[in-house]
Design a protein around this motif. Structure first.
Motif, PDB file in Angstrom:
ATOM      1  N   GLU A 222      41.513  33.227  35.343  1.00  0.00           N
ATOM      2  CA  GLU A 222      40.671  33.967  36.300  1.00  0.00           C
ATOM      3  C   GLU A 222      40.982  35.452  36.269  1.00  0.00           C
ATOM      4  N   VAL A 223      40.004  36.235  36.724  1.00  0.00           N
ATOM      5  CA  VAL A 223      40.114  37.696  36.755  1.00  0.00           C
ATOM      6  C   VAL A 223      39.675  38.144  38.135  1.00  0.00           C
ATOM      7  N   GLY A 224      40.383  39.113  38.702  1.00  0.00           N
ATOM      8  CA  GLY A 224      39.964  39.624  40.004  1.00  0.00           C
ATOM      9  C   GLY A 224      40.745  40.857  40.386  1.00  0.00           C
ATOM     10  N   THR A 225      40.426  41.408  41.536  1.00  0.00           N
ATOM     11  CA  THR A 225      41.226  42.510  42.070  1.00  0.00           C
ATOM     12  C   THR A 225      42.588  41.933  42.471  1.00  0.00           C
ATOM     13  N   PRO A 226      43.605  42.793  42.645  1.00  0.00           N
ATOM     14  CA  PRO A 226      44.894  42.269  43.107  1.00  0.00           C
ATOM     15  C   PRO A 226      44.753  41.464  44.398  1.00  0.00           C
ATOM     16  N   ASP A 227      43.900  41.941  45.308  1.00  0.00           N
ATOM     17  CA  ASP A 227      43.713  41.242  46.580  1.00  0.00           C
ATOM     18  C   ASP A 227      43.155  39.830  46.343  1.00  0.00           C
ATOM     19  N   GLU A 228      42.165  39.731  45.445  1.00  0.00           N
ATOM     20  CA  GLU A 228      41.565  38.411  45.156  1.00  0.00           C
ATOM     21  C   GLU A 228      42.583  37.471  44.505  1.00  0.00           C
ATOM     22  N   ILE A 229      43.312  37.988  43.527  1.00  0.00           N
ATOM     23  CA  ILE A 229      44.240  37.130  42.774  1.00  0.00           C
ATOM     24  C   ILE A 229      45.426  36.696  43.638  1.00  0.00           C
ATOM     25  N   PHE A 230      45.967  37.627  44.417  1.00  0.00           N
ATOM     26  CA  PHE A 230      47.188  37.317  45.174  1.00  0.00           C
ATOM     27  C   PHE A 230      46.899  36.669  46.532  1.00  0.00           C
ATOM     28  N   ASN A 231      45.740  36.989  47.118  1.00  0.00           N
ATOM     29  CA  ASN A 231      45.465  36.493  48.470  1.00  0.00           C
ATOM     30  C   ASN A 231      44.359  35.442  48.549  1.00  0.00           C
ATOM     31  N   ASN A 232      43.490  35.413  47.515  1.00  0.00           N
ATOM     32  CA  ASN A 232      42.397  34.445  47.578  1.00  0.00           C
ATOM     33  C   ASN A 232      42.050  33.925  46.186  1.00  0.00           C
ATOM     34  N   PRO A 233      43.043  33.350  45.466  1.00  0.00           N
ATOM     35  CA  PRO A 233      42.773  32.917  44.103  1.00  0.00           C
ATOM     36  C   PRO A 233      41.784  31.762  44.059  1.00  0.00           C
ATOM     37  N   GLN A 234      40.984  31.721  42.993  1.00  0.00           N
ATOM     38  CA  GLN A 234      39.956  30.690  42.854  1.00  0.00           C
ATOM     39  C   GLN A 234      40.455  29.480  42.059  1.00  0.00           C
ATOM     40  N   SER A 235      41.436  29.731  41.179  1.00  0.00           N
ATOM     41  CA  SER A 235      41.959  28.614  40.378  1.00  0.00           C
ATOM     42  C   SER A 235      43.222  28.066  41.036  1.00  0.00           C
ATOM     43  N   PRO A 236      43.374  26.736  41.114  1.00  0.00           N
ATOM     44  CA  PRO A 236      44.593  26.174  41.700  1.00  0.00           C
ATOM     45  C   PRO A 236      45.850  26.532  40.888  1.00  0.00           C
ATOM     46  N   LYS A 237      45.650  26.895  39.613  1.00  0.00           N
ATOM     47  CA  LYS A 237      46.814  27.227  38.777  1.00  0.00           C
ATOM     48  C   LYS A 237      47.428  28.569  39.166  1.00  0.00           C
ATOM     49  N   THR A 238      46.609  29.466  39.728  1.00  0.00           N
ATOM     50  CA  THR A 238      47.104  30.810  40.055  1.00  0.00           C
ATOM     51  C   THR A 238      48.187  30.760  41.137  1.00  0.00           C
ATOM     52  N   PRO A 239      47.934  30.132  42.302  1.00  0.00           N
ATOM     53  CA  PRO A 239      49.002  30.082  43.313  1.00  0.00           C
ATOM     54  C   PRO A 239      50.233  29.311  42.836  1.00  0.00           C
ATOM     55  N   GLN A 240      50.017  28.296  42.007  1.00  0.00           N
ATOM     56  CA  GLN A 240      51.169  27.554  41.452  1.00  0.00           C
ATOM     57  C   GLN A 240      52.068  28.505  40.663  1.00  0.00           C
ATOM     58  N   PHE A 241      51.431  29.335  39.824  1.00  0.00           N
ATOM     59  CA  PHE A 241      52.197  30.289  39.011  1.00  0.00           C
ATOM     60  C   PHE A 241      52.891  31.315  39.913  1.00  0.00           C
ATOM     61  N   LEU A 242      52.138  31.877  40.858  1.00  0.00           N
ATOM     62  CA  LEU A 242      52.716  32.908  41.724  1.00  0.00           C
ATOM     63  C   LEU A 242      53.889  32.369  42.523  1.00  0.00           C
ATOM     64  N   LYS A 243      53.751  31.127  42.977  1.00  0.00           N
ATOM     65  CA  LYS A 243      54.830  30.498  43.746  1.00  0.00           C
ATOM     66  C   LYS A 243      56.104  30.386  42.896  1.00  0.00           C
ATOM     67  N   SER A 244      55.914  30.155  41.613  1.00  0.00           N
ATOM     68  CA  SER A 244      57.083  29.935  40.746  1.00  0.00           C
ATOM     69  C   SER A 244      57.841  31.236  40.483  1.00  0.00           C
ATOM     70  N   ILE A 245      57.184  32.403  40.661  1.00  0.00           N
ATOM     71  CA  ILE A 245      57.905  33.635  40.330  1.00  0.00           C
ATOM     72  C   ILE A 245      58.129  34.560  41.527  1.00  0.00           C
ATOM     73  N   LEU A 246      57.439  34.323  42.633  1.00  0.00           N
ATOM     74  CA  LEU A 246      57.613  35.234  43.771  1.00  0.00           C
ATOM     75  C   LEU A 246      58.691  34.710  44.715  1.00  0.00           C
TER      76      LEU A 246
END
Length: 246
Positions: A222-246
């Protein structure tokens, strides 16, 4: 194609043998003056994608357009276009037997036929901008990791590039040196430099990126603004990834 698009990729694929798909049908656009940060897990194709933008990595199929020229066409002199794309790697790749100033003036004098005086003046001006003018006569072995990476950024800027490509520029640095390199990159972004950056520094992505590309398994997930990617991601894989590194 919009006048503002400086780099465009169409269906880029990179396969190693039959099994490994490093990139699979990656289509993307980079606008002039835009800061694009590419994130994703290890092995997701981030660096392969970045390095294919200036053909350091040759795609198996697909096209890369730079300023409307298909640079994947074998008839195109890629070196002319590469001069307009500054590249900063994880490792600094400075010549150890040359002073900082020599490292910086070599390419402009050789490739752009700049006079020694002009090349040195430009190099010293840029070194001053990154707080290293007093290190012009030092050798790379006399610099810290953060200083070497700032010199590597200046070396790329000495060619007056249209675009700067950063491949995890802080990953080889001690944590206390990361900030000084990110500060230089933030200044470049403020000045309107087009930048494409693969990084694990999520704070930098949130603060500086115009758009974030999240890659997964060789594809753009997925592609988006930082706000979209970090606060409202559309793919379930995005929050999974962010959770693993933040």
């Amino acid at each position: 194609m919009s006048d503002n698009v400086i780099i465009r990729t169409e269906n880029l694929c990179k396969y190693y043998g039959d099994k490994i798909h490093a990139l699979h049908n990656v289509t993307a656009e980079i606008q002039r003056g835009e800061v694009v940060v590419i994130i994703g897990p290890s092995g997701s194709g981030k660096s392969t994608f970045l390095r294919s933008l200036n053909l350091l990595e040759t795609a198996t199929s697909g096209k890369v357009f730079f300023e409307d020229v298909d640079i994947t066409d074998p008839k195109v002199n890629i070196n002319i276009h590469r001069q307009k794309m500054g590249m900063v790697f994880q490792q600094f790749n400075l010549f150890p037997h040359m002073t900082v100033l020599k490292n910086l003036t070599l390419a402009p004098m050789k490739l752009k036929k700049m006079s020694k005086a002009d090349a040195e003046e430009m190099a010293l001006t840029l070194l001053d901008r990154v707080g290293l003018k007093d290190r012009a006569d030092a050798y790379p072995s006399q610099l810290s990791g953060g200083q070497k990476q700032r010199v590597a950024i200046v070396r790329a800027l000495c060619m007056s590039p249209e675009v700067m490509l950063f491949d995890e520029p802080t990953s080889a640095l001690d944590p206390e040196m990361v900030g000084e390199v990110l500060a230089v990159m933030k200044d470049l972004a403020k000045e309107g430099m087009t930048m494409v950056c693969v990084t694990h520094e999520m704070g930098f992505a949130k603060e500086v990126a115009d758009r974030v590309i999240f890659m997964y398994d060789g594809e753009i997930e997925e592609v988006g603004t930082p706000d979209e990617i970090f606060n409202n991601p559309q793919s379930p894989k995005t929050p999974q990834f962010l959770k693993s590194i933040l």
